[in-house]
Scaffold this active site. Structure first.
Site, mmCIF file in Angstrom:
data_model
loop_
_atom_site.group_PDB
_atom_site.id
_atom_site.type_symbol
_atom_site.label_atom_id
_atom_site.label_comp_id
_atom_site.label_asym_id
_atom_site.label_seq_id
_atom_site.Cartn_x
_atom_site.Cartn_y
_atom_site.Cartn_z
ATOM 1 C CG HIS A 252 29.057 15.300 -20.171
ATOM 2 N ND1 HIS A 252 28.990 16.652 -19.938
ATOM 3 C CD2 HIS A 252 30.005 14.823 -19.328
ATOM 4 C CE1 HIS A 252 29.853 16.984 -18.991
ATOM 5 N NE2 HIS A 252 30.490 15.893 -18.608
ATOM 6 C CE1 TYR B 171 33.241 13.335 -15.625
ATOM 7 C CE2 TYR B 171 33.267 14.002 -17.934
ATOM 8 C CZ TYR B 171 32.765 14.143 -16.658
ATOM 9 O OH TYR B 171 31.794 15.071 -16.399
ATOM 10 C CG HIS C 174 23.716 9.542 -15.646
ATOM 11 N ND1 HIS C 174 22.948 9.328 -16.769
ATOM 12 C CD2 HIS C 174 24.013 10.862 -15.641
ATOM 13 C CE1 HIS C 174 22.803 10.467 -17.421
ATOM 14 N NE2 HIS C 174 23.440 11.412 -16.755
ATOM 15 C CG HIS D 245 21.074 20.638 -18.678
ATOM 16 N ND1 HIS D 245 20.219 21.089 -17.701
ATOM 17 C CD2 HIS D 245 22.064 19.970 -18.029
ATOM 18 C CE1 HIS D 245 20.663 20.708 -16.510
ATOM 19 N NE2 HIS D 245 21.785 20.040 -16.676
ATOM 20 C CD GLU E 266 26.023 19.563 -16.774
ATOM 21 O OE1 GLU E 266 26.371 18.552 -16.151
ATOM 22 O OE2 GLU E 266 24.835 19.881 -16.949
ATOM 23 C CD GLU F 270 25.758 20.995 -13.414
ATOM 24 O OE1 GLU F 270 24.724 21.013 -14.114
ATOM 25 O OE2 GLU F 270 26.074 20.019 -12.694
ATOM 26 C CG HIS G 141 18.309 17.267 -17.789
ATOM 27 N ND1 HIS G 141 18.602 15.930 -17.816
ATOM 28 C CD2 HIS G 141 19.401 17.866 -17.270
ATOM 29 C CE1 HIS G 141 19.819 15.727 -17.351
ATOM 30 N NE2 HIS G 141 20.327 16.893 -17.008
ATOM 31 C CG ASP H 160 -0.215 -0.012 2.533
ATOM 32 O OD1 ASP H 160 1.012 -0.260 2.528
ATOM 33 O OD2 ASP H 160 -0.855 0.227 3.572
ATOM 34 C CG ASP I 17 25.787 16.415 -11.038
ATOM 35 O OD1 ASP I 17 24.958 17.266 -10.652
ATOM 36 O OD2 ASP I 17 25.956 16.139 -12.246
ATOM 37 C CG ASP J 249 22.366 20.420 -12.461
ATOM 38 O OD1 ASP J 249 23.083 19.731 -11.723
ATOM 39 O OD2 ASP J 249 22.065 20.086 -13.618
ATOM 40 N NE ARG K 40 29.141 16.464 -13.969
ATOM 41 C CZ ARG K 40 29.180 15.152 -13.737
ATOM 42 N NH1 ARG K 40 30.023 14.379 -14.424
ATOM 43 N NH2 ARG K 40 28.407 14.594 -12.827
#
Length: 429
Positions: free
Chosen positions: A355, A388, A246, A359, A384, A399, A366, A41, A263, A274, A397
């Site tokens: 990447h 790597y 990610h 954005h 950003e 950002e 996003h 539930d 991040d 962000d 990174r």
């Protein structure tokens, strides 16, 4: 309410802008998101449909906005349907918005109970020629769950097959791409909460600390300052985990000598921030870590100079790749000869920077936008860049979030430590 009330004139303005884009004799119908189940539930935390929130500011389930600008009866041109509180709901969940509260919060004069929605629709839709319905048309969306709006589209088309159906999403993308000053102020509050969380953890991170413990420190600071928590699933990756774009497990122990990529950012009143920073676990950059960090920082600053009105996303990304290529050559990751000989796809650069650089950001981290839309004043973007180096177990990174301005960009995160020396100083107080 844990956040300051939002001026309802924001939502009034948003609806006015939408009306100006509609075909004559149209009706717009936008439903709230469902409350999604977990198991038994249990339910997931409620997350409102961003378009409905943008137009009304209502953050509860069983809500519908109906706009019919050309309705013969002026009282039927804007109608909001909200869930009626029962004694059972009041006891178990707490009371929902009253009609008066909904009117005050949204600036919509006519508020009806959600239970009457079907009868109202059957009265209004036959009077319209065009029906605008909401779908998720984000370019990166993967929709595997049928939403309330998806179900309504099927039902509406079956019941009224001869109407002209229109896509609401392109209009909402057009509106949401440029932020109202009220939105910018709210995003700025989210950024300030994020700053507090980052400063808190600078004194906490050390060898032996778990990535999950860092997550807990951030969540504590965010929630105590009025946020509902993270604007997105936090990425807290130490060592080689920083090279997984990610990475969300956040279950490893931070080791002496590693870098920790964070991040992580807070939401506030429904809007996102962000942030990414990469810090040395032991409080001191090695020479190699500092060199890579400063390369990323130079690309970050160079990108800010070309993220300007009139430039386009594709051209901007190409220009940032050129900046990154020069830094990778300086770091010895590729040679000048290799850089010159690589093809136009810049595969050698993309091995280390795979990447996008920026954005849109807003109600969604996003955020939605028309594809290939040139940059313009009033848009909010992340910047950003990252490098790597998987063979070295080193990922960095950086950002921040910026508002594009007429002469320069306004950095909403300008007060958050970014220089390597400042980060070291704060970590070693």
């Amino acid at each position: 309410m844990r956040y300051d009330p939002i001026d309802p004139q924001l939502f009034v303005r948003n609806r006015e802008k939408l009306r100006a884009l509609l075909q004559p004799n149209s009706i717009v119908i936008v439903l709230a998101n469902d409350i999604f189940p977990t198991n038994a539930d249990g339910t997931m935390p409620f997350k409102q449909n961003a378009d409905l929130f943008y137009l009304t500011g209502v953050d509860q389930e069983d809500t519908v906005l109906v706009l019919m600008p050309d309705a013969k009866d002026p009282k039927e041109r804007e109608i909001l349907f909200v869930k009626e509180t029962s004694e059972h709901i009041a006891i178990w969940e707490g009371e929902k918005l009253t009609k008066d509260q909904a009117k005050t919060n949204t600036g919509i004069d006519r508020v009806e109970w959600f239970s009457s929605f079907e009868s109202w629709i059957h009265r209004l839709v036959p009077q319209a020629d065009h029906i605008y319905l909401a779908t998720n048309e984000h370019l990166r969306a993967t929709t595997v769950t049928e939403t309330a709006n998806d179900r309504f589209i099927k039902k509406c088309q079956a019941r009224y097959p001869l109407h002209r159906y229109e896509r609401l999403a392109p209009l909402m993308h057009r509106l949401r791409i440029t932020k109202d000053p009220v939105e910018v102020d709210i995003i700025q509050k989210a950024c300030k909460i994020t700053e507090a969380g980052f400063r808190r953890l600078l004194g906490f991170v050390k060898p032996g600390v778990g990535e999950w413990e860092v997550e807990a420190e951030l969540l504590h600071e965010f929630v105590r300052r009025g946020s509902r928590g993270f604007a997105y699933t936090p990425i807290i990756g130490s060592g080689k985990n920083a090279c997984v774009l990610h990475y969300i497990d956040n279950d490893k122990v931070c080791q002496d000598g590693d870098m920790l990529l964070l991040d992580v950012a807070a939401e506030y009143a429904g809007w996102a921030s962000d942030l990414t920073r990469t810090i040395p676990v032991n409080g001191r950059f090695t020479e190699r870590q500092r060199d890579v960090y400063n390369s990323v920082l130079r690309v970050f600053r160079g990108a800010n100079e070309i993220l300007r009105p009139g430039n386009t996303p594709m051209e901007y990304q190409k220009q940032v790749i050129e900046l990154m290529e020069a830094e990778l050559v300086n770091l010895g990751l590729i040679s000048a000869k290799e850089a010159k000989e690589q093809g136009p796809d810049k595969a050698l650069v993309k091995k280390y920077f795979m990447h996008g650089t920026s954005h849109h950001m807003g109600l969604d981290v996003h955020d939605v936008a028309p594809p290939h839309e040139p940059f313009a004043e009033g848009m909010v973007f992340t910047i950003e860049p990252g490098i790597y180096i998987r063979e070295e177990g080193l990922g960095i990174r950086i950002e921040n979030d910026v508002v594009i301005g007429p002469k320069s960009n306004f950095d909403l995160m300008a007060d958050i430590p970014i220089e390597a020396d400042e980060i070291e100083e704060l970590m070693n107080k």
